[in-house]
Design an enzyme around this catalytic site. Structure first.
Site, PDB file in Angstrom:
ATOM      1  N   TYR A   1       0.875  -1.187   0.025  1.00  0.00           N
ATOM      2  CA  TYR A   1      -0.103  -0.012  -0.015  1.00  0.00           C
ATOM      3  C   TYR A   1       0.839   0.996  -0.087  1.00  0.00           C
ATOM      4  O   TYR A   1       2.002   1.290   0.799  1.00  0.00           O
ATOM      5  CB  TYR A   1      -0.926  -0.130   1.185  1.00  0.00           C
TER       6      TYR A   1
ATOM      7  N   GLU B   1      -0.687   5.003  -0.494  1.00  0.00           N
ATOM      8  CA  GLU B   1      -1.739   6.013  -0.977  1.00  0.00           C
ATOM      9  C   GLU B   1      -0.440   7.182  -0.907  1.00  0.00           C
ATOM     10  O   GLU B   1       0.040   7.673   0.015  1.00  0.00           O
ATOM     11  CB  GLU B   1      -2.592   6.127  -0.123  1.00  0.00           C
TER      12      GLU B   1
ATOM     13  N   ASP C   1      -6.857  12.085 -25.865  1.00  0.00           N
ATOM     14  CA  ASP C   1      -7.032  10.775 -25.131  1.00  0.00           C
ATOM     15  C   ASP C   1      -6.176   9.810 -26.491  1.00  0.00           C
ATOM     16  O   ASP C   1      -6.966   9.455 -27.423  1.00  0.00           O
ATOM     17  CB  ASP C   1      -8.543  10.304 -24.996  1.00  0.00           C
TER      18      ASP C   1
ATOM     19  N   THR D   1      -3.901   5.179 -22.272  1.00  0.00           N
ATOM     20  CA  THR D   1      -3.904   3.878 -21.557  1.00  0.00           C
ATOM     21  C   THR D   1      -2.510   3.201 -21.980  1.00  0.00           C
ATOM     22  O   THR D   1      -1.672   3.628 -22.856  1.00  0.00           O
ATOM     23  CB  THR D   1      -4.850   2.833 -22.043  1.00  0.00           C
TER      24      THR D   1
ATOM     25  N   ARG E   1      -2.047  -3.333 -18.282  1.00  0.00           N
ATOM     26  CA  ARG E   1      -3.351  -2.538 -18.281  1.00  0.00           C
ATOM     27  C   ARG E   1      -2.766  -1.508 -17.328  1.00  0.00           C
ATOM     28  O   ARG E   1      -2.281  -1.602 -16.346  1.00  0.00           O
ATOM     29  CB  ARG E   1      -4.408  -3.418 -17.633  1.00  0.00           C
TER      30      ARG E   1
HETATM   31  C1  LIG Z   1      -9.835   6.165 -26.635  1.00  0.00           C
HETATM   32  C2  LIG Z   1     -10.045   5.466 -25.051  1.00  0.00           C
HETATM   33  N1  LIG Z   1      -9.988   6.154 -24.222  1.00  0.00           N
HETATM   34  C3  LIG Z   1     -10.179   5.226 -22.967  1.00  0.00           C
HETATM   35  C4  LIG Z   1     -10.184   3.957 -23.066  1.00  0.00           C
HETATM   36  C5  LIG Z   1     -10.658   3.219 -21.763  1.00  0.00           C
HETATM   37  O1  LIG Z   1      -9.458   2.399 -21.027  1.00  0.00           O
HETATM   38  P1  LIG Z   1      -9.873   1.486 -20.242  1.00  0.00           P
HETATM   39  O2  LIG Z   1     -10.427   0.401 -20.863  1.00  0.00           O
HETATM   40  O3  LIG Z   1      -8.592   0.886 -19.837  1.00  0.00           O
HETATM   41  O4  LIG Z   1     -10.753   1.930 -18.992  1.00  0.00           O
HETATM   42  C6  LIG Z   1     -10.085   3.106 -24.001  1.00  0.00           C
HETATM   43  C7  LIG Z   1     -10.237   1.710 -24.081  1.00  0.00           C
HETATM   44  O5  LIG Z   1     -10.805   1.096 -25.036  1.00  0.00           O
HETATM   45  C8  LIG Z   1     -10.160   3.959 -25.120  1.00  0.00           C
HETATM   46  O6  LIG Z   1      -9.837   3.328 -26.565  1.00  0.00           O
END
Ligand SMILES: Cc1ncc(COP(=O)(O)O)c(C=O)c1O
Length: 424
Positions: free
Chosen positions: A46, A48, A191, A217, A226
């Site tokens: 842990y 945090e 993203d 990710t 992951r």
């Molecule tokens: C563009 C995008 N953002 C966010 C995510 C979310 O990721 P996770 O599945 O790890 O929550 C994904 C997953 O498919 C994604 O393709």
């Protein structure tokens, strides 16, 4: 392993991956080192808080792990701040909203059915429920409609604009996107979950310098465990102190949104595995890998087009292809099942302006990151396109599909999973 039931299931999944073609564009095969870190004692700890500012004792080792992951992320992407604690992409996006807007504020993102992600403002997701979400689309040609985005930004004045996709085969023009965000003084969030490995490899433009915040990710083209990272520039102050929402304060705003805002203890085994993946991604061989992903996707696109498949936008610039199966008189779900029987894994997907319902869409989505990790190149893409064509044509003939699966297995034997030896 004492638990024989789970042991058998792990073996069965490994065999499934070993003997099949994984073509879901968000998947990849990680290295033995990444797997080793995930199965280590780091999972027990842990911690945090952040390195040097923890709520628990005994964090001297995991502090070093997290600092290493943060430093590698900053260097690789060229930013001054990295938070490597998000449990995955969806909670990372949730933290970004929590950091930068308030419930009821207007936010803008790409609609799921046109390639966006649920967390980009889909009505049934937290992002479309807590916030006043307005959603943009692609044009009829499948390309992002920058004009619609500019009009929407001017009209709706969102405080935050999410850009990024799960099913978009083309390049994002970050400069243009920042100009759109500036029309209404919105935060621009990139993203890049799907394309971060390509960005690192120089096979897709980087949003650094254009987006205020970047989320990725770590388990897609980046080929790590992951997990997720939030990257930005600015001046990190005390992450426990409330600060104003200014660009300068982004590091503090993001760190506070993760903890205490949203999460508890970071997953240290995951952080170590991210650090390993980031080192791997910094090697020259990863540049070759990222470029080959795109070469393979383009070759697959050409070969499928020759076989009369209709690709959304007519092709691809990145790692994925979105195929409209309407002219083949088959729906996405049927194709997914038939291809699965032949050991070729991909997923049904909506296509822009899909006349069919989202649970039974017209298209299929496929990608090359995992195949490329196994060392496959253009010649194998020709073979795979041919198999896809044959499977679609003979989709109701189980004997035929079994035969293709035998051929798929033969190919897979030549291209082992990372860390495995070539089968004789
Ligand atoms: C563009 C995008 N953002 C966010 C995510 C979310 O990721 P996770 O599945 O790890 O929550 C994904 C997953 O498919 C994604 O393709």
């Amino acid at each position: 392993m004492q638990d024989k039931v789970i042991e058998e299931l792990i073996k069965a999944e490994t065999k499934r991956q070993r003997e099949g073609l994984e073509m879901i564009p968000s998947e990849n095969h990680t290295s033995p080192d990444v797997l080793k870190a995930l199965g280590s004692r780091l999972t027990d700890k842990y911690s945090e808080g952040y390195p040097g500012k923890r709520y628990y004792g005994g964090c001297e080792v995991v502090d070093k792990v997290e600092n290493l992951a943060r430093d590698r992320a900053k260097k690789l992407f060229g930013v001054s701040h990295a938070n490597v604690q998000p449990y995955s992409g969806s909670p990372a996006n949730q933290a970004i909203y929590f950091a930068l807007v308030d419930p009821g504020d207007t936010v803008m993102g790409m609609h799921l059915y046109y390639g966006g992600h649920m967390t980009h403002g889909l009505k049934v997701n937290f992002s479309g429920t807590l916030y006043n979400s307005v959603q943009y689309h692609t044009g009829k040609d499948g390309y992002l409609d920058y004009e619609e985005m500019a009009d929407m930004a001017t009209r709706e004045k969102p405080k935050l604009i999410f850009v990024g996709a799960t099913a978009y085969p083309r390049i994002f023009d970050w400069k243009k996107l920042r100009e759109i965000a500036d029309l209404c003084n919105a935060w621009l969030i990139a993203d890049v979950s799907h394309i971060s490995g390509l960005i690192v490899a120089g096979a897709h433009p980087s949003p650094v310098g254009y987006a205020h915040v970047i989320m990725t990710t770590t388990h897609k083209t980046l080929r790590g465990p992951r997990g997720a990272m939030i990257l930005c520039d600015g001046n990190p102050s005390n992450p426990l102190k409330a600060v104003e929402r200014t660009p300068e304060n982004l590091p503090t705003l993001i760190d506070r949104a993760i903890i205490p805002g949203l999460q508890g203890g970071p997953h240290n085994h995951q952080t170590a595995a991210i650090a390993i993946a980031l080192r791997e991604a910094s090697l020259p061989s990863f540049k070759t890998y990222g470029k080959q992903i795109v070469k393979n996707a383009k070759k697959l696109a050409d070969e499928l087009t020759k076989r009369d498949f209709e690709l959304v936008t007519g092709g691809t610039d990145n790692h994925l292809l979105l195929v409209d199966l309407t002219n083949k008189k088959v729906i996405g779900a049927e194709a997914e099942v038939a291809l699965g029987k032949a050991g070729i894994t991909m997923n049904k997907n909506t296509v822009p302006f899909d006349p069919r319902p989202p649970f039974s869409p017209s298209g299929i989505r496929m990608g090359t990151p995992a195949l490329t990790t196994r060392g496959m190149k253009e010649a194998q893409m020709v073979q795979i396109a041919e198999w896809i064509d044959q499977v679609i044509e003979h989709r109701n003939d189980d004997k035929f599909l079994e035969k293709i699966h035998r051929d798929v297995k033969k190919l897979c034997k030549q291209y082992p999973l990372p860390g495995e030896a070539k089968a004789k």
